[in-house]
Design an enzyme around this catalytic site. Structure first.
Site, PDB file in Angstrom:
ATOM      1  CG  HIS A 184      -2.190  -0.785   0.989  1.00 33.59           C
ATOM      2  ND1 HIS A 184      -2.924  -1.341   2.008  1.00 33.59           N
ATOM      3  CD2 HIS A 184      -2.854  -1.105  -0.152  1.00 33.59           C
ATOM      4  CE1 HIS A 184      -3.976  -1.960   1.505  1.00 33.59           C
ATOM      5  NE2 HIS A 184      -3.948  -1.831   0.202  1.00 33.59           N
ATOM      6  CD  GLU A 411      -4.822 -10.446 -19.400  1.00 28.46           C
ATOM      7  OE1 GLU A 411      -4.826  -9.984 -18.243  1.00 28.46           O
ATOM      8  OE2 GLU A 411      -5.852 -10.833 -19.989  1.00 28.46           O
ATOM      9  CG  ASP A 435      -2.663 -11.910 -15.287  1.00 28.68           C
ATOM     10  OD1 ASP A 435      -2.297 -12.591 -14.308  1.00 28.68           O
ATOM     11  OD2 ASP A 435      -3.727 -11.279 -15.303  1.00 28.68           O
ATOM     12  CB  CYS A 482      -3.041  -1.965 -20.523  1.00 28.75           C
ATOM     13  SG  CYS A 482      -3.590  -3.676 -20.564  1.00 28.75           S
TER      14      CYS A 482
END
Length: 561
Positions: A184, A411, A435, A482
């Site tokens: 985080h 992916e 991925d 992306c």
């Protein structure tokens, strides 16, 4: 002078004196309660309620991703399973302080054992426990120091509640000894555009007041820097600040060759920030936000309104919407609630949508209706496509609903290796590097034990990107990136050299990538891509490209252009 190494977030550089985060509150003693179980439980409930309310209020003040993180923390604080563990210790005659300390520590150990994304959430539990303990003791919770001047903050790992509200006029940079690129702390630092280096274990020895240079692009912290090092760092920081201050221009190489720079977005309200930062459109809109918080699929009407809001923010610009990508780390009871031993290799993405085709058709209906009401250039794509047959299925279905541009996410290595056949049916391909790296390296993104394999710089991954780029060039089909790789400025240049025609990333990364591209020509990008492909591993590729890029002089750039 010495150099400490970690994981850089962004491409900035900063310098200044160190100010260390205060140490955690000492652990309570394991002693019998003098108050009784009922009174102890009441104390815990009150303290947890106060902490939860404080986290929610901080989130509302911060907004954006910080609000999501802090609201999630507030929910963790009041998790019934965790409260049951606390109550069990209180019923055993322990104090509230010990019960909270021990229960949270046990929960933390469980998350650490899981590793990966959940392992990095363990630090969030520490922060919640510290805040609850502080409430029980009636003392302030450990927080960000205030030395009275701008400083480089050094901490073991910064709590989301503190990261969200950092005063960026005072905090020049952030260095943590723990954490990783998906913690985080890293996520929020990236959103804020902070100069940060995380996971720098040796930073534990830095002393208050010591001058350091924090170089996120290199992932280094330089201690006791020489005067010329400080000057160079200041010049780099000034150049970056000047570039940020310029009106955002379309992405392009030094010779003017365009490379579209797009934004990855998770909900319509994120659009305004992307537009302000010069995004030329949206390269990845994740539709999961509509589904993950629901016990059942949202209605066509609910979806249409969300899509309409998004599309309206980008008139006459490309907006690529990914169909629902559920499964693996994003399970949905109404889509696929069957237990799978290895969900990353199971019924996810387009596979799950085909098994519940009504959900896919409702998404396409809502998108078509929103498209009819707005002026954006809507593109739709299917996630986790593995075969040519799946490509034909999705593109045919999308066109049935009047959607003009339908593509696929690459992916899975299979679709990369058959990219020419896939692109014979799809209007475009978008490579999801996160991925693609996971499946190429057989390294589950959720497992900390194999996190070292999760690096998109690996030449095996880059070879697959080139396969798709080459196929796109031969067939005249756009190929976008992306995944997180597009936000790495140097890797972004390499990806364009491999054939990517657009790059999509978190809006905060747009400026750095725009600058990196403007300093290179297409020939240089291709040359750097070949250097990366020639390496044996990810670290070697990154180092070789960095050295080659640094060796390119302004004269060489002008010559090649």
């Amino acid at each position: 002078m010495s150099i400490l190494r970690g994981v850089g977030i962004g491409a900035g550089v900063a310098q200044g004196p160190v100010a260390r985060m205060a140490e955690a509150l000492p652990a309570p003693e394991n002693v019998p309660s003098a108050l009784g179980a009922e009174a102890e439980r009441a104390r815990v409930r009150e303290a947890i309620a106060d902490v939860s309310a404080e986290l929610t209020a901080r989130g509302a003040s911060a907004g954006g991703a910080a609000q999501e993180v802090l609201e999630a923390q507030a929910m963790i604080a009041e998790d019934p399973t965790l409260l049951d563990e606390v109550d069990a210790r209180i019923d055993d005659g322990r104090t509230s302080e010990w019960a909270v300390h021990d229960a949270f520590a046990g929960f933390r150990a469980t998350l650490e054992a899981v590793g990966g994304y959940l392992g990095e959430r363990a630090a969030d539990l520490d922060d919640i426990a510290q805040r609850v303990l502080a409430r029980l003791r009636g003392v302030p919770a450990p927080g960000v120091p205030d030395p009275g001047h701008p400083f480089v903050l050094v901490a073991r790992d910064l709590a989301p509640a503190d990261t969200a509200l950092l005063d960026l006029t005072q905090v020049l940079a952030l260095v943590t000894t723990d954490g990783g690129p998906t913690s985080h702390t890293a996520i929020l630092a990236r959103e804020k555009g902070m100069v940060a280096v995380v996971g720098t274990a040796e930073a534990r020895d830095l002393e208050n007041g010591a001058t350091v240079i924090v170089d996120a692009a290199a992932g280094t912290v330089t201690t006791d820097p020489a005067a010329d090092e400080l000057t160079r760092a200041a010049q780099r920081a000034a150049a970056r600040q000047s570039a940020d201050a310029l009106p955002a221009s379309p992405g392009a190489f030094a010779d003017g060759t365009p490379i579209a720079l797009l934004a990855n977005l998770g909900k319509p309200s994120d659009a305004a920030d992307a537009v302000a930062r010069g995004a030329e459109g949206v390269g990845l809109f994740r539709t999961e936000f509509l589904f993950l918080s629901s016990a059942q699929a949202p209605t066509v009407s609910q979806q249409r309104e969300a899509y309409r809001e998004l599309l309206a923010a980008f008139p006459r610009k490309k907006v690529v919407v990914r169909m629902l990508d559920a499964g693996a780390d994003k399970p949905l009871a109404f889509l696929n609630d069957a237990h799978e031993e290895n969900p990353a290799l199971g019924l996810r993405g387009l596979r799950a949508l085909r098994a519940s085709e009504d959900i896919l058709r409702e998404q396409l209906t809502a998108l078509a209706e929103a498209d009819a009401e707005t002026e954006a250039e809507l593109w739709v794509m299917a996630p986790m496509v593995a075969t040519v047959e799946e490509t034909r299925y999705f593109t045919t279905l999308a066109r049935e609903y009047g959607l003009k541009t339908a593509g696929v996410m690459v992916e899975i290595p299979a679709s990369a290796l058959l990219a020419d056949r896939v692109l014979a049916h799809a209007d475009f391909a978008s490579i999801g590097t996160n991925d693609l790296t996971q499946y190429t390296m057989a390294a589950d993104r959720m497992l900390g034990s194999v996190a070292g394999f999760q690096d998109p710089w690996h030449p095996a991954v880059l070879r697959l990107v080139r396969e798709v780029g080459d196929a796109g060039a031969r067939l005249g089909k756009p190929v976008g990136i992306c995944g997180e790789a597009a936000a790495d400025p140097l890797l972004a240049v390499v990806l364009t050299g491999l054939g990517a025609t657009s790059l999509s990333m978190a809006p905060s990364a747009l400026s750095d990538v725009r600058l990196a591209l403007s300093e290179r020509t297409p020939d240089e990008a291709r040359r750097l891509a070949e250097i990366a492909l020639a390496a044996d591993d990810a670290a070697g590729a990154r180092l070789a490209v960095a050295e080659a890029a640094a060796a390119l002089s302004p004269h060489q750039k002008e010559t090649t252009s």
